[in-house]
Write a protein that holds these residues in place. Structure first.
Motif, PDB file in Angstrom:
ATOM      1  N   UNK A  33      10.791  10.201  -4.293  1.00  0.00           N
ATOM      2  CA  UNK A  33      10.759  10.445  -5.732  1.00  0.00           C
ATOM      3  C   UNK A  33      12.104  10.084  -6.354  1.00  0.00           C
ATOM      4  N   UNK A  34      12.025   9.622  -7.592  1.00  0.00           N
ATOM      5  CA  UNK A  34      13.228   9.285  -8.339  1.00  0.00           C
ATOM      6  C   UNK A  34      13.167  10.003  -9.676  1.00  0.00           C
ATOM      7  N   UNK A  35      14.332  10.240 -10.251  1.00  0.00           N
ATOM      8  CA  UNK A  35      14.308  11.016 -11.483  1.00  0.00           C
ATOM      9  C   UNK A  35      15.536  10.838 -12.339  1.00  0.00           C
ATOM     10  N   UNK A  36      15.534  11.592 -13.420  1.00  0.00           N
ATOM     11  CA  UNK A  36      16.652  11.615 -14.356  1.00  0.00           C
ATOM     12  C   UNK A  36      17.073  13.058 -14.601  1.00  0.00           C
ATOM     13  N   UNK A  37      18.370  13.232 -14.638  1.00  0.00           N
ATOM     14  CA  UNK A  37      18.980  14.512 -14.956  1.00  0.00           C
ATOM     15  C   UNK A  37      19.992  14.267 -16.063  1.00  0.00           C
ATOM     16  N   UNK A  83      12.121   8.992 -26.963  1.00  0.00           N
ATOM     17  CA  UNK A  83      11.771   8.873 -28.366  1.00  0.00           C
ATOM     18  C   UNK A  83      12.062  10.176 -29.099  1.00  0.00           C
ATOM     19  N   UNK A  84      12.086  10.105 -30.417  1.00  0.00           N
ATOM     20  CA  UNK A  84      12.321  11.293 -31.249  1.00  0.00           C
ATOM     21  C   UNK A  84      13.540  12.063 -30.771  1.00  0.00           C
ATOM     22  N   UNK A  85      14.615  11.361 -30.554  1.00  0.00           N
ATOM     23  CA  UNK A  85      15.814  11.983 -29.993  1.00  0.00           C
ATOM     24  C   UNK A  85      16.412  12.991 -30.965  1.00  0.00           C
ATOM     25  N   UNK A  86      16.991  14.030 -30.385  1.00  0.00           N
ATOM     26  CA  UNK A  86      17.599  15.118 -31.141  1.00  0.00           C
ATOM     27  C   UNK A  86      19.077  15.225 -30.760  1.00  0.00           C
ATOM     28  N   UNK A  87      19.897  15.788 -31.621  1.00  0.00           N
ATOM     29  CA  UNK A  87      21.318  15.954 -31.260  1.00  0.00           C
ATOM     30  C   UNK A  87      21.500  16.730 -29.954  1.00  0.00           C
ATOM     31  N   UNK A  88      20.606  17.654 -29.661  1.00  0.00           N
ATOM     32  CA  UNK A  88      20.725  18.413 -28.419  1.00  0.00           C
ATOM     33  C   UNK A  88      20.393  17.600 -27.181  1.00  0.00           C
ATOM     34  N   UNK A  89      19.936  16.372 -27.361  1.00  0.00           N
ATOM     35  CA  UNK A  89      19.728  15.477 -26.216  1.00  0.00           C
ATOM     36  C   UNK A  89      21.027  14.783 -25.810  1.00  0.00           C
ATOM     37  N   UNK A  90      22.071  14.972 -26.580  1.00  0.00           N
ATOM     38  CA  UNK A  90      23.363  14.376 -26.253  1.00  0.00           C
ATOM     39  C   UNK A  90      23.853  14.882 -24.905  1.00  0.00           C
ATOM     40  N   UNK A  91      24.135  13.940 -23.992  1.00  0.00           N
ATOM     41  CA  UNK A  91      24.550  14.294 -22.636  1.00  0.00           C
ATOM     42  C   UNK A  91      24.851  13.019 -21.867  1.00  0.00           C
ATOM     43  N   UNK A  92      25.428  13.200 -20.701  1.00  0.00           N
ATOM     44  CA  UNK A  92      25.491  12.117 -19.729  1.00  0.00           C
ATOM     45  C   UNK A  92      24.212  12.188 -18.903  1.00  0.00           C
ATOM     46  N   UNK A  93      23.505  11.070 -18.833  1.00  0.00           N
ATOM     47  CA  UNK A  93      22.246  11.005 -18.101  1.00  0.00           C
ATOM     48  C   UNK A  93      22.461  10.336 -16.758  1.00  0.00           C
ATOM     49  N   UNK A  94      21.944  10.988 -15.716  1.00  0.00           N
ATOM     50  CA  UNK A  94      22.123  10.513 -14.357  1.00  0.00           C
ATOM     51  C   UNK A  94      20.791  10.133 -13.734  1.00  0.00           C
ATOM     52  N   UNK A  95      20.778   8.985 -13.107  1.00  0.00           N
ATOM     53  CA  UNK A  95      19.644   8.578 -12.285  1.00  0.00           C
ATOM     54  C   UNK A  95      19.787   9.228 -10.914  1.00  0.00           C
ATOM     55  N   UNK A  96      18.677   9.620 -10.328  1.00  0.00           N
ATOM     56  CA  UNK A  96      18.697  10.256  -9.016  1.00  0.00           C
ATOM     57  C   UNK A  96      17.581   9.704  -8.145  1.00  0.00           C
ATOM     58  N   UNK A  97      17.850   9.628  -6.860  1.00  0.00           N
ATOM     59  CA  UNK A  97      16.852   9.169  -5.902  1.00  0.00           C
ATOM     60  C   UNK A  97      16.721  10.158  -4.760  1.00  0.00           C
ATOM     61  N   UNK A  98      15.549  10.110  -4.119  1.00  0.00           N
ATOM     62  CA  UNK A  98      15.242  11.063  -3.042  1.00  0.00           C
ATOM     63  C   UNK A  98      15.306  12.484  -3.587  1.00  0.00           C
ATOM     64  N   UNK A  99      14.567  12.705  -4.650  1.00  0.00           N
ATOM     65  CA  UNK A  99      14.538  14.009  -5.309  1.00  0.00           C
ATOM     66  C   UNK A  99      13.528  14.911  -4.614  1.00  0.00           C
ATOM     67  N   UNK A 100      13.963  16.089  -4.217  1.00  0.00           N
ATOM     68  CA  UNK A 100      13.064  17.078  -3.622  1.00  0.00           C
ATOM     69  C   UNK A 100      12.312  17.773  -4.751  1.00  0.00           C
ATOM     70  N   UNK A 101      10.993  17.708  -4.710  1.00  0.00           N
ATOM     71  CA  UNK A 101      10.192  18.143  -5.851  1.00  0.00           C
ATOM     72  C   UNK A 101      10.201  19.653  -6.055  1.00  0.00           C
ATOM     73  N   UNK A 102      10.526  20.415  -5.022  1.00  0.00           N
ATOM     74  CA  UNK A 102      10.549  21.875  -5.173  1.00  0.00           C
ATOM     75  C   UNK A 102      11.908  22.324  -5.697  1.00  0.00           C
ATOM     76  N   UNK A 103      12.956  21.830  -5.093  1.00  0.00           N
ATOM     77  CA  UNK A 103      14.300  22.272  -5.460  1.00  0.00           C
ATOM     78  C   UNK A 103      14.919  21.420  -6.552  1.00  0.00           C
ATOM     79  N   UNK A 104      14.376  20.220  -6.769  1.00  0.00           N
ATOM     80  CA  UNK A 104      14.939  19.242  -7.703  1.00  0.00           C
ATOM     81  C   UNK A 104      16.361  18.852  -7.311  1.00  0.00           C
TER      82      UNK A 104
END
Length: 119
Positions: A33-37, A83-104
């Motif tokens: 699994x891959x994801x975004x944080x 889409x429909x971005x909000x000021x509270x979406x402001x952050x550094x976004x990280x790509x992640x790989x080998x994501x454990x679906x239970x613990x994230x």
């Protein structure tokens, strides 16, 4: 050596859209699994979205209905359409790989890309 390289961050006004991309290399990503944080200033890193090898998707409540995660298993890429971005979406976004679906928890991380949403 595993590398995850994000792109697509930037400055956008509230209500606007951005598409983040992540190119993965250095190992096979088959079956994982891959994801975004994201991490906002003064806050802990938090889960945004994850996608399994076969396309199952899970989103944080804050992302549901606005963000869409996708992946290309041939090109080893994962994307996040925001889409429909909000000021509270402001952050550094990280790509992640080998994501454990239970613990994230993730085995691999990118260097991050800044997303700034102005009011």
């Amino acid at each position: 050596q595993v590398q995850l390289v994000e792109s697509g961050g930037g400055l956008v006004q509230a209500g606007g859209s951005l598409r983040l991309s992540c190119a993965a290399s250095g190992r096979t990503f088959s079956g994982i699994a891959m994801g975004w944080f994201r991490q906002a200033p003064g806050k802990e890193r938090e889960f945004v979205a994850v996608i399994t090898w076969i396309g199952g998707r899970t989103y944080a409540d804050s992302a549901k209905g606005r963000f869409t995660i996708s992946r290309d298993n041939v090109k080893n890429t994962v994307s996040l359409q925001m889409n429909s971005l909000k000021p509270e979406d402001t952050a550094v976004y990280y790509c992640a790989a080998d994501v454990a679906l239970v613990t994230m928890r993730a085995g691999y991380w990118g260097q991050g890309t800044q997303v700034t949403v102005s009011a």
